[in-house]
Design a protein around this motif. Structure first.
Motif, PDB file in Angstrom:
ATOM      1  N   GLN A  13       0.824  -1.207   0.000  1.00 38.01           N
ATOM      2  CA  GLN A  13       0.000   0.000   0.000  1.00 38.01           C
ATOM      3  C   GLN A  13       0.860   1.258   0.000  1.00 38.01           C
ATOM      4  OE1 GLN A  13      -2.396  -0.587   3.470  1.00 38.01           O
ATOM      5  NE2 GLN A  13      -3.532  -2.314   2.592  1.00 38.01           N
ATOM      6  N   ARG A  14       1.940   1.248   0.786  1.00 37.62           N
ATOM      7  CA  ARG A  14       2.824   2.411   0.833  1.00 37.62           C
ATOM      8  C   ARG A  14       3.514   2.624  -0.514  1.00 37.62           C
ATOM      9  NH1 ARG A  14       5.513   0.752   6.667  1.00 37.62           N
ATOM     10  NH2 ARG A  14       3.945   1.744   8.018  1.00 37.62           N
ATOM     11  N   ARG A  15       3.978   1.551  -1.115  1.00 35.36           N
ATOM     12  CA  ARG A  15       4.677   1.655  -2.395  1.00 35.36           C
ATOM     13  C   ARG A  15       3.743   2.153  -3.495  1.00 35.36           C
ATOM     14  NH1 ARG A  15       7.196  -3.842  -4.118  1.00 35.36           N
ATOM     15  NH2 ARG A  15       5.025  -4.180  -4.717  1.00 35.36           N
ATOM     16  N   GLN A  16       2.512   1.656  -3.478  1.00 37.08           N
ATOM     17  CA  GLN A  16       1.545   2.096  -4.480  1.00 37.08           C
ATOM     18  C   GLN A  16       1.162   3.556  -4.291  1.00 37.08           C
ATOM     19  OE1 GLN A  16      -0.035   0.166  -7.240  1.00 37.08           O
ATOM     20  NE2 GLN A  16       2.008  -0.598  -6.772  1.00 37.08           N
ATOM     21  N   ALA A  17       1.046   3.996  -3.042  1.00 39.87           N
ATOM     22  CA  ALA A  17       0.705   5.401  -2.776  1.00 39.87           C
ATOM     23  C   ALA A  17       1.790   6.324  -3.326  1.00 39.87           C
ATOM     24  CB  ALA A  17       0.522   5.621  -1.279  1.00 39.87           C
ATOM     25  N   VAL A  18       3.062   5.966  -3.094  1.00 42.80           N
ATOM     26  CA  VAL A  18       4.159   6.792  -3.600  1.00 42.80           C
ATOM     27  C   VAL A  18       4.159   6.814  -5.121  1.00 42.80           C
ATOM     28  CG1 VAL A  18       6.675   6.940  -3.776  1.00 42.80           C
ATOM     29  CG2 VAL A  18       5.597   6.523  -1.567  1.00 42.80           C
ATOM     30  N   ALA A  19       3.923   5.666  -5.734  1.00 42.91           N
ATOM     31  CA  ALA A  19       3.903   5.595  -7.198  1.00 42.91           C
ATOM     32  C   ALA A  19       2.808   6.482  -7.776  1.00 42.91           C
ATOM     33  CB  ALA A  19       3.703   4.146  -7.647  1.00 42.91           C
ATOM     34  N   ARG A  20       1.645   6.509  -7.151  1.00 45.98           N
ATOM     35  CA  ARG A  20       0.547   7.342  -7.648  1.00 45.98           C
ATOM     36  C   ARG A  20       0.826   8.823  -7.428  1.00 45.98           C
ATOM     37  NH1 ARG A  20      -2.710   2.741  -5.852  1.00 45.98           N
ATOM     38  NH2 ARG A  20      -3.877   1.948  -7.641  1.00 45.98           N
TER      39      ARG A  20
ATOM     40  N   GLY B  97       2.884  14.022 -10.154  1.00 46.45           N
ATOM     41  CA  GLY B  97       3.842  15.123 -10.109  1.00 46.45           C
ATOM     42  C   GLY B  97       4.097  15.708  -8.737  1.00 46.45           C
ATOM     43  N   HIS B  98       3.863  14.941  -7.667  1.00 44.59           N
ATOM     44  CA  HIS B  98       4.061  15.460  -6.314  1.00 44.59           C
ATOM     45  C   HIS B  98       5.408  15.004  -5.754  1.00 44.59           C
ATOM     46  CE1 HIS B  98      -0.001  16.770  -6.553  1.00 44.59           C
ATOM     47  NE2 HIS B  98      -0.518  15.569  -6.510  1.00 44.59           N
ATOM     48  N   PRO B  99       6.067  15.849  -4.926  1.00 45.18           N
ATOM     49  CA  PRO B  99       7.403  15.527  -4.404  1.00 45.18           C
ATOM     50  C   PRO B  99       7.354  14.508  -3.268  1.00 45.18           C
ATOM     51  CG  PRO B  99       6.671  17.629  -3.523  1.00 45.18           C
ATOM     52  CD  PRO B  99       5.598  17.180  -4.485  1.00 45.18           C
ATOM     53  N   VAL B 100       7.136  13.274  -3.594  1.00 45.98           N
ATOM     54  CA  VAL B 100       7.045  12.197  -2.608  1.00 45.98           C
ATOM     55  C   VAL B 100       8.022  11.101  -3.002  1.00 45.98           C
ATOM     56  CG1 VAL B 100       5.512  10.546  -1.479  1.00 45.98           C
ATOM     57  CG2 VAL B 100       4.620  12.744  -2.228  1.00 45.98           C
ATOM     58  N   GLN B 101       8.659  10.507  -2.000  1.00 50.30           N
ATOM     59  CA  GLN B 101       9.565   9.400  -2.270  1.00 50.30           C
ATOM     60  C   GLN B 101       9.383   8.330  -1.199  1.00 50.30           C
ATOM     61  OE1 GLN B 101      13.460  11.144  -2.157  1.00 50.30           O
ATOM     62  NE2 GLN B 101      13.412  11.559   0.030  1.00 50.30           N
ATOM     63  N   LEU B 102       9.958   7.164  -1.450  1.00 51.46           N
ATOM     64  CA  LEU B 102       9.891   6.057  -0.505  1.00 51.46           C
ATOM     65  C   LEU B 102      11.259   5.915   0.144  1.00 51.46           C
ATOM     66  CD1 LEU B 102       7.703   3.953   0.330  1.00 51.46           C
ATOM     67  CD2 LEU B 102       8.833   2.341  -1.198  1.00 51.46           C
ATOM     68  N   GLY B 103      11.314   6.000   1.478  1.00 52.64           N
ATOM     69  CA  GLY B 103      12.592   5.897   2.167  1.00 52.64           C
ATOM     70  C   GLY B 103      12.402   5.635   3.653  1.00 52.64           C
ATOM     71  N   ARG B 104      13.516   5.473   4.347  1.00 57.21           N
ATOM     72  CA  ARG B 104      13.478   5.191   5.780  1.00 57.21           C
ATOM     73  C   ARG B 104      13.880   6.422   6.572  1.00 57.21           C
ATOM     74  NH1 ARG B 104      15.506  -1.063   6.761  1.00 57.21           N
ATOM     75  NH2 ARG B 104      14.155  -1.965   5.154  1.00 57.21           N
ATOM     76  N   ALA B 105      13.164   6.662   7.646  1.00 56.68           N
ATOM     77  CA  ALA B 105      13.500   7.767   8.534  1.00 56.68           C
ATOM     78  C   ALA B 105      14.771   7.404   9.300  1.00 56.68           C
ATOM     79  CB  ALA B 105      12.349   8.032   9.501  1.00 56.68           C
ATOM     80  N   PRO B 106      15.755   8.321   9.375  1.00 56.07           N
ATOM     81  CA  PRO B 106      16.983   8.031  10.133  1.00 56.07           C
ATOM     82  C   PRO B 106      16.659   7.630  11.569  1.00 56.07           C
ATOM     83  CG  PRO B 106      17.231  10.035   8.847  1.00 56.07           C
ATOM     84  CD  PRO B 106      15.784   9.653   8.756  1.00 56.07           C
ATOM     85  N   ARG B 107      17.397   6.689  12.084  1.00 53.94           N
ATOM     86  CA  ARG B 107      17.118   6.173  13.426  1.00 53.94           C
ATOM     87  C   ARG B 107      17.812   6.991  14.513  1.00 53.94           C
ATOM     88  NH1 ARG B 107      14.827   1.133  13.209  1.00 53.94           N
ATOM     89  NH2 ARG B 107      15.646   0.520  15.234  1.00 53.94           N
ATOM     90  N   GLN B 108      18.523   8.047  14.111  1.00 54.26           N
ATOM     91  CA  GLN B 108      19.119   8.945  15.108  1.00 54.26           C
ATOM     92  C   GLN B 108      18.167  10.115  15.366  1.00 54.26           C
ATOM     93  OE1 GLN B 108      20.743   8.315  12.122  1.00 54.26           O
ATOM     94  NE2 GLN B 108      21.926   6.566  12.884  1.00 54.26           N
TER      95      GLN B 108
END
Length: 302
Positions: free
Chosen positions: A16-23, A28-39
């Motif tokens: 669901q998260r991957r599909q949301a980012v793809a859509r 044309g929206h500035p969205v990407q898939l990534g991990r929040a730093p753990r620090q």
């Protein structure tokens, strides 16, 4: 007992998260898939918006630095840490999100989260003027903007059914049908059907059939034609085997057909006889699905 092949499991939440980012990227929206730093430390919150309830996460230091760059010169860190969440809750609009991506009327359940406690998973990340905002939980009623028909879809073929009319018969009448009988058309509907939906009607003229399309009203301004909402039937083709007539003649129940070792990774998606995509057979929760590897959109329409 039917044996299901061992398939790669696709977690539903990750999908669901991957599909949301793809859509969002498609729009044309500035969205990407990534991990929040753990620090560091984060502000976690729930938001209620037009699309429903969702959950977000922002870096507390980046957020404070963006709204008040002089804070470190005027206040001590201990004071900020003790009052940061009150400040976040008191502001009328503590977040500046692109409204086409996510919106909110109010925020609640604001909490502090240690970065070390974050889940090790890729999250949708929205770039904002106050720093990145990670989406832990997608909106409950998220609705995606429909897209106009792409040129490659115009090559897909649909079967038009021309229906003269209908007649109701009892089971006894059906059993008594014989060659030479004349079946009367009780109700002449003269309807046109496409993809399982009635799209209009026709009348007989000297040249053939004159069509009058009366489709359902299309409310989207993005629809390029009145027939664009009609569904397309997809076939998932696992394999094609070339067999002789002798082999077909020897078919018996429970016979095992040979299957190529790569067949599960090369399942074709077809519309009629046209292959439009290739993917891998996977299991999404308890359902079989196809993770697309290639989509054939035609030259110049990637």
């Amino acid at each position: 007992m039917t044996r299901t092949p061992l398939l790669r499991q696709v977690p539903a939440l990750h999908y669901q998260r991957r599909q949301a980012v793809a859509r969002w990227l498609r729009d044309g929206h500035p969205v990407q898939l990534g991990r929040a730093p753990r620090q560091g430390r984060y502000i976690s919150f729930h938001a209620q918006g037009r699309q429903g309830l969702w959950q977000g996460l922002i870096d507390s230091d980046q957020w404070l630095q963006a709204i008040w760059p002089q804070w470190s010169q005027l206040l001590g860190r201990s004071f900020v840490e003790n009052n940061l969440f009150e400040l976040f809750s008191l502001l009328q609009r503590p977040l500046q999100l692109p409204p086409q991506v996510l919106d909110y009327q109010h925020l609640f359940d604001v909490q502090s989260v240690d970065g070390a406690a974050l889940e090790a998973a890729d999250l949708p990340c929205i770039q904002t003027a106050l720093g990145p905002c990670w989406v832990l939980g997608l909106p409950t009623d998220i609705a995606w903007q429909p897209q106009p028909l792409q040129p490659w879809t115009r090559c897909l073929q649909q079967t038009l059914r021309v229906v003269l009319g209908e007649t109701a018969l009892s089971p006894l009448q059906l059993r008594r049908l014989a060659e030479g009988d004349v079946l009367m058309i009780a109700e002449q509907t003269c309807q046109l059907w496409l993809a399982g939906r009635r799209i209009g009607q026709f009348t007989f003229i000297e040249e053939g059939l004159q069509m009058e399309l009366t489709p359902e009203e299309v409310t989207s301004d993005l629809a390029e034609c009145a027939l664009s909402p009609l569904p397309v039937t997809l076939q998932f083709v696992l394999a094609e085997l070339t067999l002789s007539m002798a082999q077909l003649n020897d078919f018996i129940e429970h016979q095992v057909l040979p299957l190529d070792a790569q067949a599960l990774q090369q399942v074709e998606v077809r519309v009629g006889e046209q292959c439009i995509a290739v993917g891998e057979l996977v299991r999404l929760d308890e359902q079989l699905g196809l993770e697309l590897r290639e989509v054939f959109r035609g030259p110049g329409n990637e």
